[in-house]
Design an enzyme around this catalytic site. Structure first.
Site, PDB file in Angstrom:
ATOM      1  N   LYS A  13       0.703  -1.002   0.328  1.00 50.78           N
ATOM      2  CA  LYS A  13       0.118  -0.013   0.047  1.00 50.78           C
ATOM      3  C   LYS A  13       1.291   0.998  -0.134  1.00 50.78           C
ATOM      4  O   LYS A  13       0.404   2.132  -0.997  1.00 50.78           O
ATOM      5  CB  LYS A  13      -0.766  -0.297   1.040  1.00 50.78           C
ATOM      6  N   ARG A  88      -9.295   1.209   9.123  1.00 50.98           N
ATOM      7  CA  ARG A  88      -8.963   0.139   8.434  1.00 50.98           C
ATOM      8  C   ARG A  88      -9.767  -1.254  10.172  1.00 50.98           C
ATOM      9  O   ARG A  88      -9.543  -2.483  10.411  1.00 50.98           O
ATOM     10  CB  ARG A  88      -8.020  -0.202  10.226  1.00 50.98           C
ATOM     11  N   ARG A 127      11.910  -6.186   4.731  1.00 55.33           N
ATOM     12  CA  ARG A 127      11.618  -4.392   4.746  1.00 55.33           C
ATOM     13  C   ARG A 127      12.850  -3.594   5.112  1.00 55.33           C
ATOM     14  O   ARG A 127      13.284  -3.165   6.009  1.00 55.33           O
ATOM     15  CB  ARG A 127      10.332  -3.934   4.570  1.00 55.33           C
ATOM     16  N   ARG A 155      11.417  -2.063  11.049  1.00 52.79           N
ATOM     17  CA  ARG A 155      10.874  -1.516  11.682  1.00 52.79           C
ATOM     18  C   ARG A 155      10.605  -2.562  12.661  1.00 52.79           C
ATOM     19  O   ARG A 155      10.836  -4.227  12.401  1.00 52.79           O
ATOM     20  CB  ARG A 155       9.277  -1.112  10.764  1.00 52.79           C
ATOM     21  N   ARG A 166      -0.347  -9.070  13.155  1.00 54.65           N
ATOM     22  CA  ARG A 166      -1.113  -8.322  12.464  1.00 54.65           C
ATOM     23  C   ARG A 166      -1.448  -8.865  11.513  1.00 54.65           C
ATOM     24  O   ARG A 166      -2.854  -8.271  11.058  1.00 54.65           O
ATOM     25  CB  ARG A 166      -0.546  -7.122  11.800  1.00 54.65           C
TER      26      ARG A 166
HETATM   27  P1  AP5 Z   1       5.380  -1.087   1.683  1.00 53.14           P
HETATM   28  O1  AP5 Z   1       4.522  -0.608   0.558  1.00 53.14           O
HETATM   29  O2  AP5 Z   1       5.758  -1.035   2.790  1.00 53.14           O
HETATM   30  O3  AP5 Z   1       4.259  -2.117   1.912  1.00 53.14           O
HETATM   31  P2  AP5 Z   1       2.344  -1.984   2.856  1.00 53.14           P
HETATM   32  O4  AP5 Z   1       1.256  -2.602   2.263  1.00 53.14           O
HETATM   33  O5  AP5 Z   1       2.691  -0.224   3.026  1.00 53.14           O
HETATM   34  O6  AP5 Z   1       2.693  -2.049   4.861  1.00 53.14           O
HETATM   35  P3  AP5 Z   1       2.856  -1.886   6.168  1.00 53.14           P
HETATM   36  O7  AP5 Z   1       3.124  -2.983   6.699  1.00 53.14           O
HETATM   37  O8  AP5 Z   1       2.953  -0.279   5.891  1.00 53.14           O
HETATM   38  O9  AP5 Z   1       1.564  -1.280   5.598  1.00 53.14           O
HETATM   39  P4  AP5 Z   1       0.499  -1.567   7.114  1.00 53.14           P
HETATM   40  O10 AP5 Z   1      -0.843  -2.031   7.096  1.00 53.14           O
HETATM   41  O11 AP5 Z   1       0.762  -3.305   7.932  1.00 53.14           O
HETATM   42  O12 AP5 Z   1       1.237  -1.270   8.242  1.00 53.14           O
HETATM   43  P5  AP5 Z   1       0.924   0.416   8.980  1.00 53.14           P
HETATM   44  O13 AP5 Z   1       1.825   1.489   8.686  1.00 53.14           O
HETATM   45  O14 AP5 Z   1      -0.096   0.997   8.105  1.00 53.14           O
HETATM   46  O15 AP5 Z   1       6.449  -3.164   0.848  1.00 53.14           O
HETATM   47  C1  AP5 Z   1       5.809  -3.661   2.349  1.00 53.14           C
HETATM   48  C2  AP5 Z   1       7.366  -4.517   1.604  1.00 53.14           C
HETATM   49  O16 AP5 Z   1       7.194  -4.960   0.428  1.00 53.14           O
HETATM   50  C3  AP5 Z   1       8.581  -3.171   0.873  1.00 53.14           C
HETATM   51  O17 AP5 Z   1      10.319  -4.212   1.778  1.00 53.14           O
HETATM   52  C4  AP5 Z   1       8.112  -3.159  -0.338  1.00 53.14           C
HETATM   53  O18 AP5 Z   1       9.480  -2.346  -0.910  1.00 53.14           O
HETATM   54  C5  AP5 Z   1       7.665  -4.412  -0.560  1.00 53.14           C
HETATM   55  N1  AP5 Z   1       7.395  -4.607  -2.308  1.00 53.14           N
HETATM   56  C6  AP5 Z   1       5.941  -3.314  -1.851  1.00 53.14           C
HETATM   57  N2  AP5 Z   1       5.567  -4.154  -3.461  1.00 53.14           N
HETATM   58  C7  AP5 Z   1       6.171  -4.766  -3.662  1.00 53.14           C
HETATM   59  C8  AP5 Z   1       5.996  -5.510  -4.430  1.00 53.14           C
HETATM   60  N3  AP5 Z   1       5.287  -5.349  -5.917  1.00 53.14           N
HETATM   61  N4  AP5 Z   1       6.871  -6.579  -5.019  1.00 53.14           N
HETATM   62  C9  AP5 Z   1       8.477  -7.159  -4.774  1.00 53.14           C
HETATM   63  N5  AP5 Z   1       8.193  -6.292  -3.355  1.00 53.14           N
HETATM   64  C10 AP5 Z   1       7.176  -5.142  -2.970  1.00 53.14           C
HETATM   65  O19 AP5 Z   1      -0.098  -0.263  10.738  1.00 53.14           O
HETATM   66  C11 AP5 Z   1       1.472   0.134  11.202  1.00 53.14           C
HETATM   67  C12 AP5 Z   1       0.430   0.267  12.809  1.00 53.14           C
HETATM   68  O20 AP5 Z   1      -0.023   1.596  12.932  1.00 53.14           O
HETATM   69  C13 AP5 Z   1      -0.072  -0.962  12.962  1.00 53.14           C
HETATM   70  O21 AP5 Z   1      -0.170  -2.018  13.095  1.00 53.14           O
HETATM   71  C14 AP5 Z   1      -0.977  -0.059  13.738  1.00 53.14           C
HETATM   72  O22 AP5 Z   1      -1.320  -0.418  14.934  1.00 53.14           O
HETATM   73  C15 AP5 Z   1      -1.042   1.124  13.776  1.00 53.14           C
HETATM   74  N6  AP5 Z   1      -1.821   1.822  12.527  1.00 53.14           N
HETATM   75  C16 AP5 Z   1      -1.952   2.318  11.840  1.00 53.14           C
HETATM   76  N7  AP5 Z   1      -3.439   2.594  10.910  1.00 53.14           N
HETATM   77  C17 AP5 Z   1      -3.977   2.783  11.707  1.00 53.14           C
HETATM   78  C18 AP5 Z   1      -5.495   2.733  11.535  1.00 53.14           C
HETATM   79  N8  AP5 Z   1      -5.641   2.843  10.590  1.00 53.14           N
HETATM   80  N9  AP5 Z   1      -5.919   2.434  13.241  1.00 53.14           N
HETATM   81  C19 AP5 Z   1      -5.672   1.880  13.758  1.00 53.14           C
HETATM   82  N10 AP5 Z   1      -3.588   1.324  13.952  1.00 53.14           N
HETATM   83  C20 AP5 Z   1      -3.626   1.720  12.632  1.00 53.14           C
END
Ligand code: AP5
Length: 210
Positions: A13, A88, A127, A155, A166
């Site tokens: 994402k 979410r 990552r 991270r 997660r």
């Molecule tokens: P990446 O693009 O970083 O993936 P992502 O889907 O953004 O993953 P996140 O881990 O950031 O999502 P998340 O939803 O768990 O975490 P968030 O930060 O929102 O890609 C991942 C890896 O794969 C990278 O190394 C990239 O280079 C690689 N990659 C990407 N595309 C690829 C491809 N096509 N081929 C190969 N490699 C690829 O949330 C973190 C925490 O914050 C949550 O657990 C929660 O505690 C809190 N939080 C955040 N938002 C909320 C909310 N709305 N409500 C409540 N808690 C929240």
């Protein structure tokens, strides 16, 4: 345009959201990035969120919604927003409808980036993030340039047991949003997230242009 990017942790994402934001010229609102910055800066928000994030749990809705309400009211968000990691929960999605409705706006599209769990675990373990720019890399599929490689960090919530939690939280609380938006009459654009980054981006762009 108000575009929601749905997908499991690590589905891509953030990666796709950054490319879309650049191409469409609208900001990406990534709640995870905002929370991580607050943790780094030791703000009240960061202190409140850290324990939940480190455990792989969701930060309470009221904390997230206060944040989103403020950001959506800012001039930078007037032309639209790409939502990455928000909403979410069903409660967050309902609140988003109200917030956008009050501003005379609405959700235009929902993209679901589909990636199987085994790929997610590989992605998370590889990552790395540049702490200076926030740029996200992967040690195999998207390595940082040599001048940046020495400073990239992993991270805390990318440890394997936390990733598993997660994924469970995603299935329980976030995946039901697919049905929520379908019932609301918004088609879900399902994209195969296992393709190369550029191909995923091209497929999203094609779907949005229809
Ligand atoms: P990446 O693009 O970083 O993936 P992502 O889907 O953004 O993953 P996140 O881990 O950031 O999502 P998340 O939803 O768990 O975490 P968030 O930060 O929102 O890609 C991942 C890896 O794969 C990278 O190394 C990239 O280079 C690689 N990659 C990407 N595309 C690829 C491809 N096509 N081929 C190969 N490699 C690829 O949330 C973190 C925490 O914050 C949550 O657990 C929660 O505690 C809190 N939080 C955040 N938002 C909320 C909310 N709305 N409500 C409540 N808690 C929240």
């Amino acid at each position: 345009m108000h575009l929601i990017l749905l997908g499991a942790p690590g589905a891509g994402k953030g990666t796709q959201g950054a490319l879309l934001a650049e191409r469409l010229g609208i900001p990406k609102l990534a709640t995870g990035d905002i929370l991580r910055e607050a943790v780094r800066n030791g703000t009240e928000l960061g202190r409140e969120a850290k324990q939940f994030m480190d455990a792989g749990e969701l930060v309470p809705d009221h904390v997230i919604l206060g944040l989103v309400r403020e950001l959506l009211a800012s001039p930078a968000a007037e032309q639209g927003v790409i939502f990455d990691g928000f909403p979410r929960t069903i409660a967050q999605a309902e609140a988003l409808e109200t917030i956008l409705g009050d501003l005379g706006r609405g959700v235009d599209a929902v993209v679901l980036i589909d990636v199987p769990d085994r790929t997610i675990v590989q992605r998370m373990s590889g990552r790395r993030t540049d702490p200076e720019t926030g740029e996200v890399y992967h040690i195999v599929s998207n390595p940082p340039p040599p001048e940046i490689a020495p400073r990239v960090i992993q991270r805390v919530d990318d440890r394997e047991d936390t990733v598993q939690r997660r994924l469970d939280v995603y299935r329980q609380s976030t995946a039901p949003l697919i049905g929520f938006y379908e019932r609301a009459g918004l088609p879900i654009e399902r994209v195969d997230g296992t393709q190369e980054i550029e191909r995923v981006q091209a497929e999203i762009s094609r779907r949005l242009a229809r």
